[in-house]
Design a protein around this motif. Structure first.
Motif, PDB file in Angstrom:
ATOM      1  N   GLY A 105       0.869  -1.251  -0.229  1.00 42.68           N
ATOM      2  CA  GLY A 105       0.010  -0.176   0.115  1.00 42.68           C
ATOM      3  C   GLY A 105       0.845   1.159   0.102  1.00 42.68           C
ATOM      4  O   GLY A 105       1.560   1.674   0.930  1.00 42.68           O
ATOM      5  N   GLN A 106       0.652   2.175  -1.052  1.00 40.98           N
ATOM      6  CA  GLN A 106       1.556   3.150  -1.100  1.00 40.98           C
ATOM      7  C   GLN A 106       0.724   4.567  -0.747  1.00 40.98           C
ATOM      8  O   GLN A 106      -0.240   5.039  -1.409  1.00 40.98           O
ATOM      9  CB  GLN A 106       2.007   3.515  -2.441  1.00 40.98           C
ATOM     10  N   CYS A 111      -1.359  13.656   3.189  1.00 43.40           N
ATOM     11  CA  CYS A 111      -2.652  14.250   3.887  1.00 43.40           C
ATOM     12  C   CYS A 111      -2.363  14.274   5.382  1.00 43.40           C
ATOM     13  O   CYS A 111      -1.602  13.862   5.939  1.00 43.40           O
ATOM     14  CB  CYS A 111      -3.853  13.400   3.314  1.00 43.40           C
ATOM     15  N   ASP A 112      -3.679  14.748   6.024  1.00 40.64           N
ATOM     16  CA  ASP A 112      -3.691  14.867   7.438  1.00 40.64           C
ATOM     17  C   ASP A 112      -3.312  13.605   8.222  1.00 40.64           C
ATOM     18  O   ASP A 112      -2.510  13.338   9.091  1.00 40.64           O
ATOM     19  CB  ASP A 112      -4.986  15.642   7.934  1.00 40.64           C
ATOM     20  N   ILE A 113      -3.978  12.618   7.810  1.00 40.06           N
ATOM     21  CA  ILE A 113      -3.817  11.347   8.422  1.00 40.06           C
ATOM     22  C   ILE A 113      -2.450  10.612   8.229  1.00 40.06           C
ATOM     23  O   ILE A 113      -2.143  10.255   9.032  1.00 40.06           O
ATOM     24  CB  ILE A 113      -4.749  10.273   7.588  1.00 40.06           C
ATOM     25  N   ARG A 118      -0.638   7.926  10.817  1.00 37.72           N
ATOM     26  CA  ARG A 118      -1.540   6.533  10.544  1.00 37.72           C
ATOM     27  C   ARG A 118      -1.734   6.410   8.966  1.00 37.72           C
ATOM     28  O   ARG A 118      -2.800   6.480   8.353  1.00 37.72           O
ATOM     29  CB  ARG A 118      -2.770   6.787  11.325  1.00 37.72           C
ATOM     30  N   TYR A 119      -0.552   6.358   8.300  1.00 37.28           N
ATOM     31  CA  TYR A 119      -0.532   6.374   6.746  1.00 37.28           C
ATOM     32  C   TYR A 119      -1.619   5.126   6.210  1.00 37.28           C
ATOM     33  O   TYR A 119      -1.897   5.331   5.122  1.00 37.28           O
ATOM     34  CB  TYR A 119       0.773   6.167   6.329  1.00 37.28           C
ATOM     35  N   HIS A 120      -1.575   3.994   7.046  1.00 37.79           N
ATOM     36  CA  HIS A 120      -2.494   2.805   6.571  1.00 37.79           C
ATOM     37  C   HIS A 120      -3.966   3.421   6.246  1.00 37.79           C
ATOM     38  O   HIS A 120      -4.764   2.659   5.733  1.00 37.79           O
ATOM     39  CB  HIS A 120      -2.152   1.694   7.452  1.00 37.79           C
ATOM     40  N   LEU A 121      -4.265   4.375   6.945  1.00 42.29           N
ATOM     41  CA  LEU A 121      -5.608   4.896   6.903  1.00 42.29           C
ATOM     42  C   LEU A 121      -5.854   6.071   5.910  1.00 42.29           C
ATOM     43  O   LEU A 121      -7.164   6.547   5.655  1.00 42.29           O
ATOM     44  CB  LEU A 121      -6.407   5.492   8.047  1.00 42.29           C
ATOM     45  N   CYS A 122      -5.128   6.271   4.950  1.00 43.91           N
ATOM     46  CA  CYS A 122      -5.044   7.180   4.057  1.00 43.91           C
ATOM     47  C   CYS A 122      -6.117   6.794   2.867  1.00 43.91           C
ATOM     48  O   CYS A 122      -6.146   5.879   2.525  1.00 43.91           O
ATOM     49  CB  CYS A 122      -3.655   7.380   3.393  1.00 43.91           C
ATOM     50  N   ASP A 123      -6.855   7.820   2.728  1.00 50.54           N
ATOM     51  CA  ASP A 123      -7.803   7.777   1.681  1.00 50.54           C
ATOM     52  C   ASP A 123      -7.481   7.789   0.183  1.00 50.54           C
ATOM     53  O   ASP A 123      -8.196   7.389  -0.591  1.00 50.54           O
ATOM     54  CB  ASP A 123      -9.004   9.034   1.769  1.00 50.54           C
ATOM     55  N   ASN A 124      -6.246   8.265   0.025  1.00 57.09           N
ATOM     56  CA  ASN A 124      -5.421   8.505  -1.346  1.00 57.09           C
ATOM     57  C   ASN A 124      -4.450   7.041  -1.552  1.00 57.09           C
ATOM     58  O   ASN A 124      -3.759   7.395  -2.403  1.00 57.09           O
ATOM     59  CB  ASN A 124      -4.895   9.676  -1.318  1.00 57.09           C
ATOM     60  N   VAL A 125      -4.641   5.890  -0.820  1.00 60.82           N
ATOM     61  CA  VAL A 125      -3.728   4.871  -0.904  1.00 60.82           C
ATOM     62  C   VAL A 125      -3.796   4.233  -2.163  1.00 60.82           C
ATOM     63  O   VAL A 125      -4.903   3.961  -2.685  1.00 60.82           O
ATOM     64  CB  VAL A 125      -3.788   3.818   0.200  1.00 60.82           C
ATOM     65  N   VAL A 126      -2.746   4.026  -2.696  1.00 64.64           N
ATOM     66  CA  VAL A 126      -2.377   3.067  -3.918  1.00 64.64           C
ATOM     67  C   VAL A 126      -2.154   1.869  -3.632  1.00 64.64           C
ATOM     68  O   VAL A 126      -1.156   1.569  -3.234  1.00 64.64           O
ATOM     69  CB  VAL A 126      -1.502   3.723  -4.988  1.00 64.64           C
ATOM     70  N   PHE A 127      -3.216   0.841  -3.540  1.00 64.81           N
ATOM     71  CA  PHE A 127      -2.910  -0.385  -3.100  1.00 64.81           C
ATOM     72  C   PHE A 127      -2.740  -1.494  -4.282  1.00 64.81           C
ATOM     73  O   PHE A 127      -3.791  -1.468  -4.991  1.00 64.81           O
ATOM     74  CB  PHE A 127      -4.065  -0.884  -2.366  1.00 64.81           C
ATOM     75  N   ALA A 128      -1.753  -2.214  -4.333  1.00 70.02           N
ATOM     76  CA  ALA A 128      -1.506  -3.239  -5.468  1.00 70.02           C
ATOM     77  C   ALA A 128      -2.774  -4.249  -5.279  1.00 70.02           C
ATOM     78  O   ALA A 128      -3.257  -4.670  -4.086  1.00 70.02           O
ATOM     79  CB  ALA A 128      -0.340  -4.091  -4.951  1.00 70.02           C
ATOM     80  N   SER A 129      -3.202  -4.624  -6.746  1.00 68.53           N
ATOM     81  CA  SER A 129      -4.445  -5.576  -7.033  1.00 68.53           C
ATOM     82  C   SER A 129      -5.664  -5.034  -6.307  1.00 68.53           C
ATOM     83  O   SER A 129      -6.693  -5.752  -6.121  1.00 68.53           O
ATOM     84  CB  SER A 129      -3.967  -6.901  -6.412  1.00 68.53           C
ATOM     85  N   TYR A 324      -2.263  -2.679   8.171  1.00 69.28           N
ATOM     86  CA  TYR A 324      -0.829  -2.431   8.647  1.00 69.28           C
ATOM     87  C   TYR A 324      -0.350  -1.163   8.564  1.00 69.28           C
ATOM     88  O   TYR A 324      -0.590  -0.622   7.813  1.00 69.28           O
ATOM     89  CB  TYR A 324       0.235  -3.606   8.207  1.00 69.28           C
ATOM     90  N   GLY A 325       0.349  -0.775   9.853  1.00 67.86           N
ATOM     91  CA  GLY A 325       0.708   0.679   9.697  1.00 67.86           C
ATOM     92  C   GLY A 325       2.105   0.681  10.115  1.00 67.86           C
ATOM     93  O   GLY A 325       3.092  -0.219   9.939  1.00 67.86           O
TER      94      GLY A 325
END
Length: 384
Positions: A105-106, A111-113, A118-129, A324-325
């Protein structure tokens, strides 16, 4: 049928295994990534081992998860380890040929998160597959260098791929539950993530670990792998109400396993649900002791019925756990490298890249090439 990894060679072509729709796969060849255009903080990985996750199976079986739909061919896979193929100009801690596990997860890191840690809760995450983003069942995968973790010499690439589901469990028990030692734990679900939660609880010195599932073979494995006790859930009776069934299971577990309901030496301090099933969640809440903690790890239906009075009258702490974070991957790596957790036992079946479809079929049918139920299937990287 069991494939062998080539741990030293790099692909010459970019072979990709794509998912076009429900059970619609295709092997295709795409362009090799242009190293000259690689970002300064990025790396290109040649995946050598990729595990099949429940979310992968959901896309294969249904074509979507929640609001994410497959609208164009997508490369599945996100539980992965491989070799560094190329590094960006700013990358100093990795070099070509390094063996790494890949955190898939990238986050946007802007962002504020993300800035809160707590980057694992980012709304803009680029997640593989996760549509529209490709995963790791290909010759090459490009990501940020900080999301690649060097494997210790005593950790295999297959184990490196299994770090991803292990990190899910580490996050749930360490970061979310903040599980202290010498506590009583119940884990609902003896699939890969449930088993990971059990073995992390064992590594964290839990006093008692009870595994719950409907499958006797999975429970037998759980018993030998990490659980101190197991419980096979009975079938629902005809016309039985779900909450009545959950209550029956909770009472039966209390009787069979000597669990103190509400409070006492044998009460349950922490419950982790890895099934997402309404009846398991309800039974888990009923089994959590007064002022205890219930953590939801598995995904299920968007809306469910819960015993809300149980939560409020006994002041339960109810939490959700998302992937995961910070620190979870590194701790997972250390637990494996130091022999606190043994992932090899979980890897029951291996398939070559050209037979990737067979791996997905094994997961669907509950039987691999040897007729045995798979726990974790690994697909090796494309042939070079």
């Amino acid at each position: 049928m069991a494939a062998i990894n080539d741990e030293t060679s790099f692909p010459q072509k970019n072979a990709c295994f794509t998912l076009k729709g429900i059970w619609d796969f295709e092997h295709v060849e795409r362009d090799v990534p242009d190293v000259s255009k690689l970002g300064p903080n990025d790396v290109i990985v040649a995946p050598k081992s990729t595990g099949i996750c429940g979310s992968d199976m959901h896309f294969v079986n249904h074509g979507n998860i929640g609001g994410r739909y497959i609208t164009s061919p997508m490369v599945p896979g996100h539980e992965s380890a491989g070799l560094i193929y190329a590094v960006g100009s700013n990358v100093k801690n990795l070099k070509k040929g390094d063996r790494v596990a890949v955190e898939p997860g990238q986050a946007c890191i802007a962002c504020d998160i993300c800035k809160s840690g707590r980057y694992h809760l980012c709304d803009n995450v680029v997640f593989a597959s996760s549509p529209p983003y490709d995963g790791t069942l290909a010759s090459f995968y490009t990501t940020r260098a900080d999301l690649c973790y060097k494997l210790a010499d005593n950790v295999s690439l297959d184990e490196g791929a299994a770090i991803e589901p292990l990190a899910v469990a580490v996050h749930a028990l360490r970061a979310v539950a903040q599980l202290p030692p010498h506590k009583n734990v119940i884990v609902f679900g003896a699939g890969p993530v449930g088993l990971m939660c059990m073995t992390v609880a064992k590594a964290f010195s839990s006093r008692r670990i009870i595994g719950v599932d409907v499958s006797k073979p999975r429970l037998d494995f759980a018993k030998s792998f990490a659980a101190t006790d197991i419980y096979q859930s009975p079938p629902m009776e005809k016309d039985e109400d779900r909450m009545a069934y959950a209550r029956r299971v909770a009472n039966d577990m209390s009787k069979q396993l000597g669990i103190d309901l509400i409070s006492g030496q044998e009460s349950i301090d922490y419950v982790f649900d890895c099934t997402g099933m309404e009846v398991c969640i309800a039974a888990g809440i009923m089994l959590t002791k007064t002022s205890g903690t219930f953590v939801q790890v598995g995904l299920g239906n968007t809306f469910i019925t819960m015993p809300i009075n149980e939560m409020t009258e006994r002041e339960l702490t109810v939490k959700g756990s998302q992937r995961y974070g910070p620190g979870d991957y590194q701790l997972s790596m250390d637990l494996v490298a130091k022999g606190k957790i043994h992932l090899k036992e979980l890897i029951t079946h291996r398939y070559s890249f050209k037979d990737a479809r067979l791996a997905f079929e094994a997961m669907k049918n509950g039987a691999g090439y040897d007729g045995k139920a798979p726990i974790k299937c690994i697909i090796t990287g494309p042939e070079v």
